[in-house]
Write a protein that holds these residues in place. Structure first.
Motif, PDB file in Angstrom:
ATOM      1  N   TYR A 407       0.817  -1.217   0.000  1.00  0.00           N
ATOM      2  CA  TYR A 407       0.000   0.000   0.000  1.00  0.00           C
ATOM      3  C   TYR A 407       0.848   1.263   0.000  1.00  0.00           C
ATOM      4  O   TYR A 407       0.392   2.336  -0.409  1.00  0.00           O
ATOM      5  CB  TYR A 407      -0.939   0.011   1.207  1.00  0.00           C
ATOM      6  N   GLY A 408       2.073   1.191   0.489  1.00  0.00           N
ATOM      7  CA  GLY A 408       2.931   2.370   0.527  1.00  0.00           C
ATOM      8  C   GLY A 408       2.644   3.289   1.692  1.00  0.00           C
ATOM      9  O   GLY A 408       3.111   4.437   1.714  1.00  0.00           O
ATOM     10  N   ILE A 409       1.872   2.810   2.688  1.00  0.00           N
ATOM     11  CA  ILE A 409       1.535   3.635   3.854  1.00  0.00           C
ATOM     12  C   ILE A 409       2.567   3.452   4.955  1.00  0.00           C
ATOM     13  O   ILE A 409       2.988   4.419   5.600  1.00  0.00           O
ATOM     14  CB  ILE A 409       0.123   3.273   4.364  1.00  0.00           C
ATOM     15  N   LEU A 410       3.001   2.221   5.162  1.00  0.00           N
ATOM     16  CA  LEU A 410       3.992   1.917   6.197  1.00  0.00           C
ATOM     17  C   LEU A 410       5.396   2.063   5.626  1.00  0.00           C
ATOM     18  O   LEU A 410       5.590   2.672   4.569  1.00  0.00           O
ATOM     19  CB  LEU A 410       3.739   0.510   6.741  1.00  0.00           C
ATOM     20  N   ASP A 411       6.386   1.484   6.305  1.00  0.00           N
ATOM     21  CA  ASP A 411       7.762   1.570   5.834  1.00  0.00           C
ATOM     22  C   ASP A 411       7.893   1.007   4.421  1.00  0.00           C
ATOM     23  O   ASP A 411       7.099   0.156   3.990  1.00  0.00           O
ATOM     24  CB  ASP A 411       8.675   0.789   6.789  1.00  0.00           C
ATOM     25  N   PRO A 412       8.919   1.436   3.664  1.00  0.00           N
ATOM     26  CA  PRO A 412       9.106   0.949   2.298  1.00  0.00           C
ATOM     27  C   PRO A 412       9.174  -0.584   2.239  1.00  0.00           C
ATOM     28  O   PRO A 412       9.709  -1.228   3.143  1.00  0.00           O
ATOM     29  CB  PRO A 412      10.439   1.588   1.882  1.00  0.00           C
ATOM     30  N   ASN A 413       8.614  -1.115   1.158  1.00  0.00           N
ATOM     31  CA  ASN A 413       8.627  -2.557   0.908  1.00  0.00           C
ATOM     32  C   ASN A 413       7.882  -3.360   1.976  1.00  0.00           C
ATOM     33  O   ASN A 413       8.195  -4.522   2.224  1.00  0.00           O
ATOM     34  CB  ASN A 413      10.052  -3.092   0.776  1.00  0.00           C
ATOM     35  N   THR A 414       6.891  -2.748   2.607  1.00  0.00           N
ATOM     36  CA  THR A 414       6.032  -3.473   3.539  1.00  0.00           C
ATOM     37  C   THR A 414       4.783  -3.935   2.798  1.00  0.00           C
ATOM     38  O   THR A 414       4.097  -3.134   2.162  1.00  0.00           O
ATOM     39  CB  THR A 414       5.630  -2.595   4.729  1.00  0.00           C
ATOM     40  N   PHE A 415       4.507  -5.233   2.899  1.00  0.00           N
ATOM     41  CA  PHE A 415       3.362  -5.818   2.194  1.00  0.00           C
ATOM     42  C   PHE A 415       2.312  -6.257   3.210  1.00  0.00           C
ATOM     43  O   PHE A 415       2.605  -7.016   4.145  1.00  0.00           O
ATOM     44  CB  PHE A 415       3.804  -7.011   1.341  1.00  0.00           C
ATOM     45  N   THR A 416       1.099  -5.776   3.013  1.00  0.00           N
ATOM     46  CA  THR A 416      -0.001  -6.048   3.930  1.00  0.00           C
ATOM     47  C   THR A 416      -0.807  -7.244   3.445  1.00  0.00           C
ATOM     48  O   THR A 416      -1.194  -7.299   2.277  1.00  0.00           O
ATOM     49  CB  THR A 416      -0.915  -4.819   4.045  1.00  0.00           C
ATOM     50  N   ARG A 417      -1.043  -8.194   4.352  1.00  0.00           N
ATOM     51  CA  ARG A 417      -1.823  -9.384   3.981  1.00  0.00           C
ATOM     52  C   ARG A 417      -3.312  -9.106   4.154  1.00  0.00           C
ATOM     53  O   ARG A 417      -3.764  -8.677   5.213  1.00  0.00           O
ATOM     54  CB  ARG A 417      -1.427 -10.588   4.835  1.00  0.00           C
ATOM     55  N   GLN A 418      -4.058  -9.348   3.094  1.00  0.00           N
ATOM     56  CA  GLN A 418      -5.514  -9.313   3.135  1.00  0.00           C
ATOM     57  C   GLN A 418      -6.004 -10.736   2.891  1.00  0.00           C
ATOM     58  O   GLN A 418      -5.546 -11.400   1.965  1.00  0.00           O
ATOM     59  CB  GLN A 418      -6.077  -8.364   2.075  1.00  0.00           C
ATOM     60  N   ILE A 419      -6.946 -11.196   3.714  1.00  0.00           N
ATOM     61  CA  ILE A 419      -7.376 -12.590   3.616  1.00  0.00           C
ATOM     62  C   ILE A 419      -8.900 -12.677   3.656  1.00  0.00           C
ATOM     63  O   ILE A 419      -9.567 -11.856   4.304  1.00  0.00           O
ATOM     64  CB  ILE A 419      -6.749 -13.442   4.742  1.00  0.00           C
TER      65      ILE A 419
END
Length: 807
Positions: A407-419
């Motif tokens: 999403y680019g909201i948190l630190d760079p290269n952080t990927f958020t899991r949606q399930i």
């Protein structure tokens, strides 16, 4: 290219040295002296043969002098054999052969000796919905034969498609409802494999390789004959299944390999009545496989019964079914932000640990699938045949689907899991009625198909919404900070079913049912102006009716579209060389959109025409040296127009002015220079560009669905023909791609997957009753990736072992 030219010249020299000038000609008629077209003529023990033309005439080239048995067979007639003597360096004309009607179906012809060019198929009834030879067809298509799949010990549909020219894998199967099967790029446009034996055959999982007779990759916009629901602007993928044949036989095969791969398959064929009018065939397979990553698995059970019933000389029925129970974990995919530039531009810069799956074996998804088809063929007359087909498809998704998004909201290269928890079904019904004719008007031969097609699809979604379930970094670090809340959170999110269910308990379950229907009529005529010159003209009328969510009329709309297709073909050397050009059309139905400034009052609903794709293509096809060299070279130019975009002069209006151009070259070679040696090679280069868009950043960029610009493939297989090594063989091949941009904002930034070349090899021994083989895929353990705004690591080095027993 210099090496290829040297190889080609060597090939020409070897084969030309063996060529003979002898020719065998003749004519076949019925008892009333009426010529019979399509009769099979085989010179037993040589691999040579031909089919009769419209006038019942046949010609077989390059027959060495000597005495042979000529076998003449035709469905609905008794097979005839006669002894002929061929003299050297002359045309040998055989007296007219008469066939008599009988009760036997066409025999399986067993040729003693090597079949010429095992990796090539010269004709098909699916591409044009007419039985046309490749040299007579103005459309380009690639065929992946069962012989090639056996040679490569292929257990996966993805691996089979690596043999098709210009096909690039974009996205692994996700299993989710509606679009869970894999995605591929053809001529710059994404497509899923959604046809089986020329009819819709949907799946949310992967296609089982155990029942594949061949795969046909049909190039270019093909809506004229196949509609828009199961095709793309770049082409379509048609899987042809194994069918009953006359005789008793089959095989049992076991393949085992790295990462827990185990595939047990069986193929059985037999007659069910003493008159040999009913034949039954059964293919089945059990497939299990683990992942090269820290978690992940696939398993499936597949069964495919088929039945053919010849009622009499005019009427026959065929029934086919494919039933699969499959379960898998989601393929690892890191979704880059589609609306902004990523923090990294390459996998290396991201520091990605590709041995991590970011999932667990507790979180899987099931994809039960069934496809059924019933076909009735009736011979109306010597010139006309009726073909009626009913096809039904059911596919489901049950279990857990998750994705990782930057999403680019948190630190760079952080990927958020949606399930989410999937619970969806898709039902399709397709009914086709075709009338197929082959007749003359004056001196002009017409081969025509006229058909009606009804296609209906129902989608039911009762799954949950998506929930946040932790973050991951490419190096494997995790955290529980929800990017959509203001607080910094440290909650743990275990990858267990219980943990996921506790989070999904707060999600509202969907209850959506949508339906679409398509009513079509089409006609296509291949006109032979001379034996060497033909023209093709086709037209489709398509009525699309979208009911959308059945609980509301707000999303309903309907569109009527015309889809034309034209082609011209000339054979400078009859049955050996053809040059062709075609115009092909595809379209996509476009939903209405609300337009108008809300500040000025209620918005209005604006309707649009269907989006259009038009292709111009020309090239050549060969069938040289008695079928030992089949090649296709073509250049295409596809323009997609009428894409809906925001009006540059008004942000509240939509116009149809978007445009994409895709052009390129494709080269395919299938060669059998000497007995025992088969070669399949391909090369493609595609240049795609967004030429008109409402997003200035994307103007002039390559669409991310276009995949790699350059693709190439090669597989060679040699089997010793005599001596102590008779039956032993070796294989070698490669697949490669240029660098690919999975995010492309031009000057604004890109994310590129690196180029790669993967090498594969095999060794085998083949006897009358069994085959033993070893295959090494990705010999040098190359690290490479595929993606479409996603990063998906591909399998490292794998060793396969196969044993097949035939009976």
């Amino acid at each position: 290219m210099k090496n290829l030219m040297t190889l080609a010249l060597l090939f020409v020299a070897v084969v030309s040295a063996k060529a003979q000038n002898n020719k065998l000609t003749g004519k076949v008629t019925d008892v009333d002296n009426s010529p019979l077209m399509g009769v099979n003529i085989s010179v037993v023990g040589t691999g040579l043969g031909s089919q009769t033309d419209f006038d019942g005439a046949y010609s077989i080239q390059n027959v060495e002098a000597g005495t042979y048995t000529l076998q003449v067979s035709y469905i609905g007639f008794k097979t005839k054999e006669l002894v002929v003597t061929i003299a050297g360096n002359v045309e040998n004309n055989i007296d007219t052969i008469k066939l008599y009607e009988g009760n036997e179906i066409l025999k399986e012809v067993i040729v003693n000796g090597e079949r010429v060019n095992k990796f090539s198929r010269k004709s098909t009834a699916y591409v044009a919905k007419l039985p046309l030879k490749d040299l007579e067809n103005t459309q380009v298509y690639n065929t992946i034969t069962s012989d090639l799949l056996v040679s490569q010990i292929t257990t996966k549909f993805d691996d089979a498609l690596k043999n098709a020219v210009g096909v690039d894998k974009l996205w692994s199967s996700t299993g989710r409802g509606g679009d869970g099967s894999g995605y591929y790029s053809i001529r710059g446009f994404s497509v899923q494999p959604q046809l089986v034996n020329g009819m819709p055959g949907l799946t949310n999982g992967t296609i089982n390789a155990a029942n594949i007779e061949r795969i046909e990759v049909i190039k270019g916009p093909s809506a004229t004959l196949f509609g828009s629901s199961v095709t793309s602007y770049g082409g379509l993928i048609n899987t042809v299944t194994k069918k009953p044949y006359k005789g008793y036989g089959g095989e049992i095969s076991l393949t085992a390999g790295s990462y827990g791969l185990s595939v047990l398959s069986a193929d059985f064929n037999t007659a069910l009545d003493k008159n040999n009018d009913i034949y039954f065939r059964l293919n089945t397979a059990y497939h299990t496989e683990d992942s090269f990553q820290d978690a992940g698995f696939k398993k499936s059970f597949f069964v495919a019964p088929s039945l053919s019933y010849r009622v009499n000389n005019k009427l026959s029925f065929s029934l086919y079914a494919e039933i699969s129970e499959a379960e898998q974990t989601n393929a690892t995919s890191l979704f880059l932000n589609r609306a902004a530039v990523s923090a990294s531009t390459t996998v290396e810069e991201m520091g990605y640990n590709n041995k991590l799956s970011y999932t667990s074996n507790d979180l899987s998804i099931e994809n039960p699938t069934s496809n059924y088809r019933v076909e009735m063929d009736y011979k109306l007359s010597d010139a006309w045949q009726s073909q009626t087909i009913l096809s039904k498809s059911n596919t489901s998704s049950k279990g857990y689907y998750s994705y990782l998004y930057e999403y680019g909201i948190l630190d760079p290269n952080t990927f958020t899991r949606q399930i989410s928890k999937e619970n969806s079904k898709t039902y399709t019904t397709d009914i086709q009625q075709n009338f197929i004719g082959d007749f003359k008007l004056g001196t002009l031969r017409n081969r025509i198909v006229a058909g009606l097609d009804y296609y209906q699809a129902t989608n039911i979604n009762q799954g949950s919404g998506f929930a946040f379930y932790g973050n991951v970094l490419p190096n494997g670090d995790t955290n529980g900070d929800n990017p959509f809340t203001p607080d910094v959170e440290t909650d743990a999110y275990p990858l267990t079913e219980a943990g996921v269910l506790s989070v999904l308990a707060s999600q509202t379950a969907n209850n959506i049912k949508s339906e679409t229907s398509t009513y079509s009529a089409y006609v296509s005529d291949v006109l032979n102006i001379t034996p060497a010159l033909s023209a093709m003209a086709s037209l489709r009328v398509d009525r699309f009716d979208n009911e959308g969510d059945i609980t509301t009329d707000a999303d309903d709309y309907a569109q009527t579209t015309l889809s034309p297709k034209f082609g011209v073909l000339y054979q400078p050397i009859l049955d050996k060389l053809s040059v062709f050009a075609n115009y092909q059309n595809g379209f996509t139905n476009v939903a209405p959109s609300l337009v108008g400034d809300p500040a000025d009052g209620p918005q209005t609903l604006k309707t649009f025409d269907a989006e259009q794709a038009n292709q111009l293509e020309f090239g050549l096809k060969t069938n040289l040296f008695n079928g030992r060299l089949n090649a296709t070279v073509s250049y295409y130019d596809i323009t997609v127009s009428d894409k809906v975009m925001t009006d540059p002069t008004s942000a509240f209006n939509k116009i149809q002015d978007g445009e994409v151009e895709s052009k390129g070259i494709e080269i395919e070679i299938n060669a059998n220079p000497i007995n025992g040696l088969n070669i399949k090679a391909g090369f493609s280069n595609n240049d795609s560009e967004i030429t008109k868009t409402d997003n200035a950043i994307l103007a002039g960029t390559r669409p991310i669905e276009a995949g790699a610009e350059t693709l190439y493939n090669l597989w060679t297989n040699y089997e010793f023909q005599e001596g102590n090594l008779d039956g032993f063989g070796v294989g070698f091949g490669l697949n490669g791609a240029s660098e690919s941009s999975i995010i492309n904002y031009g000057p604004g930034g890109t994310f590129d997957l690196p180029s790669y070349t993967i090498y594969n090899s095999s060794v085998f021994y083949q006897a009358d009753k069994y085959r033993v083989g070893l295959k090494l895929n990705n010999m040098f353990n190359e690290t490479y990736y595929k993606g479409w705004t996603t990063i998906t690591p591909q399998q490292p080095r794998v060793l396969l072992a196969n044993f097949t027993y035939k009976f």
